[in-house]
Scaffold this active site. Sequence first.
Site, PDB file in Angstrom:
ATOM      1  N   ASP A  21      -9.980  -8.407  -1.959  1.00 22.72           N
ATOM      2  CA  ASP A  21     -10.703  -9.828  -1.882  1.00 22.72           C
ATOM      3  C   ASP A  21     -11.925 -10.099  -1.216  1.00 22.72           C
ATOM      4  O   ASP A  21     -11.505  -9.430  -0.304  1.00 22.72           O
ATOM      5  CB  ASP A  21      -9.928 -10.433  -1.537  1.00 22.72           C
ATOM      6  CG  ASP A  21      -8.259 -10.406  -2.447  1.00 22.72           C
ATOM      7  OD1 ASP A  21      -8.237 -10.166  -3.051  1.00 22.72           O
ATOM      8  OD2 ASP A  21      -7.531 -12.081  -1.648  1.00 22.72           O
ATOM      9  N   ASP A 148      -4.397 -17.990   2.202  1.00 25.71           N
ATOM     10  CA  ASP A 148      -5.586 -17.537   2.007  1.00 25.71           C
ATOM     11  C   ASP A 148      -6.336 -18.137   1.846  1.00 25.71           C
ATOM     12  O   ASP A 148      -7.438 -19.694   1.042  1.00 25.71           O
ATOM     13  CB  ASP A 148      -6.166 -17.219  -0.321  1.00 25.71           C
ATOM     14  CG  ASP A 148      -5.098 -16.237  -0.268  1.00 25.71           C
ATOM     15  OD1 ASP A 148      -4.688 -15.370   0.894  1.00 25.71           O
ATOM     16  OD2 ASP A 148      -4.884 -15.653  -1.509  1.00 25.71           O
ATOM     17  N   GLU A 201      -3.337 -18.428  -5.837  1.00 23.85           N
ATOM     18  CA  GLU A 201      -4.123 -17.419  -4.491  1.00 23.85           C
ATOM     19  C   GLU A 201      -5.425 -17.578  -4.806  1.00 23.85           C
ATOM     20  O   GLU A 201      -6.588 -19.109  -5.766  1.00 23.85           O
ATOM     21  CB  GLU A 201      -4.237 -16.223  -5.323  1.00 23.85           C
ATOM     22  CG  GLU A 201      -2.821 -15.538  -5.690  1.00 23.85           C
ATOM     23  CD  GLU A 201      -2.781 -14.007  -5.538  1.00 23.85           C
ATOM     24  OE1 GLU A 201      -1.435 -13.030  -4.724  1.00 23.85           O
ATOM     25  OE2 GLU A 201      -3.462 -12.983  -5.966  1.00 23.85           O
TER      26      GLU A 201
HETATM   27  C1  FRU Z   1      -5.503 -12.347  -3.890  1.00 16.49           C
HETATM   28  C2  FRU Z   1      -4.138 -11.816  -3.051  1.00 16.49           C
HETATM   29  C3  FRU Z   1      -4.577 -12.054  -2.114  1.00 16.49           C
HETATM   30  C4  FRU Z   1      -3.730 -11.952  -0.492  1.00 16.49           C
HETATM   31  C5  FRU Z   1      -4.542 -10.283  -0.974  1.00 16.49           C
HETATM   32  C6  FRU Z   1      -3.718  -9.863  -0.299  1.00 16.49           C
HETATM   33  O1  FRU Z   1      -6.088 -10.200  -4.300  1.00 16.49           O
HETATM   34  O2  FRU Z   1      -3.306 -11.219  -3.164  1.00 16.49           O
HETATM   35  O3  FRU Z   1      -3.512 -13.624  -2.743  1.00 16.49           O
HETATM   36  O4  FRU Z   1      -4.113 -12.530  -0.114  1.00 16.49           O
HETATM   37  O5  FRU Z   1      -4.835 -10.352  -1.924  1.00 16.49           O
HETATM   38  O6  FRU Z   1      -4.303  -8.748  -0.113  1.00 16.49           O
END
Ligand code: FRU
Length: 472
Positions: A21, A148, A201
């Site tokens: 991300d 997040d 997310e």
């Molecule tokens: C989305 C996610 C988020 C988390 C991160 C972990 O791709 O799963 O929810 O914070 O990636 O790498």
Amino acid sequence: MVIEPNRPLFHFTPPINWMNDPNGLVWHDGEYHLYYQHNPYGKAWGHMSWGHAVSDDLLRWQHLPVALWEAPQRGYTIFSGSAVVDLRNTSGFGHQGVAPVVAIYTADYHPGRALEDVHIAYSLDRGRTFTEYTGNPVLRVNNPKFGDPKVFWYAPTERWIMAAIHGPEQGWLDLYASPNLKDWTFLSAFHAPQSVPGMWECPDLFPLRAPDGSERWALKVNTVLPNQGGSVTRYFLGKFDGRAFHGDPASPLMIYPDGDPLYAEVTYNDDPQGRRILIGWIRQTPRDERPWTGMQSIPREVSLREIGGQWRLCQSPIAEMQTLRRAHHTVSRANLTGAAPVLTGGQAGPGAWEIAAQFDPGTASECGVEIHLARNVTARAGYAAATGEVFVDAPERPRLAMPLHHAGGPVELRVFVDRGVVELFGGEGQATVSALLEPETACVGLGAFALHGAARLATLELWELEAVVRHA
Ligand code: FRU
């Protein structure tokens, strides 16, 4: 400098190792920051930390050292979150007139402990290095999936607002407010309708101004679908009154097709031109033949338009993309039946292209742009009149398609080809699709096509794009 033959030339990739991300997207003092979920030790997901790069145009990036390291001694790694510039020094982290960059992120305690909470850290050196706040966590709800956090300044109430996802089951989002980024008060919860199941997310909540001057807020969430393991991006349009988000009944809407590799998109805080710019992660799986995994999408400017009687988020490549244009070719108007080459072997250069075309679909069931890959394999990005969709057909992958509202006249397609990835913007950004072309990464030629009938090519321009990729 050697650029690996399969590394994208204008999409952001980490110099080495895993990336997912985009995090902490913020503009400050002449620089766009791109932090990202990063494994500093390997090509697969793990040891989550925040990698870092800066740019003054969102395209030409300078790689910087890891900004936030996993903290195994304290039992957690650093998951996704956002960053703000605390210009008013509400946090008190500022020093001698220097406004702190404050990162607000998820601390993930798995596997030791089934817990995620929200931490903050601040930087007084233009986002390069961070100091953890000693009062962490700033938010804990004792849930294994929480955070997040997307934080922004909300002027009408002079508060920081945080959107955070809550829980591993049905989509659930909490909104919190804070005067100082340290003390957070719960404002309201927003729940996904049962008709769209899945865990949420990476939320984002932001205002957009419609062409008629009215304001609407967009709430964007990624959804991990139950059972099948797939994931999609959805958005709600509605109102935010400083306490709660009220979604329109027509929401949620899909922003990309199911199966699109784009995920975890978030928008920038504080763009100096007041634009709403979005970047998303294009998911890749680790491969032996490359030292990195994952890329970020073309930065897009998000806008709101009424399409077919409904308000929709539209996305166009940021204007800065035009600064990448180099060698230019124009194809004169043509009637198309079957496939017509535009650029053939040897002319295709290193494989970074922008194509801007207008097709009159005529009697053809499908028309668009062909990307010729090695070994006689062809990918297509086009418009399917029969289903009213724009689509990308990548070799050995299911079609990725999005509905395009077409009220007659030519269909406008902008297609970006960057070695192993294609991004399509149709109908002035009302429908977008991103697709990976792996493993057939070498683009050896480009063409136009019409299937089962005749289409007319009204205009087709193409530009070879500058390779802006840099190594650390
Ligand atoms: C989305 C996610 C988020 C988390 C991160 C972990 O791709 O799963 O929810 O914070 O990636 O790498």
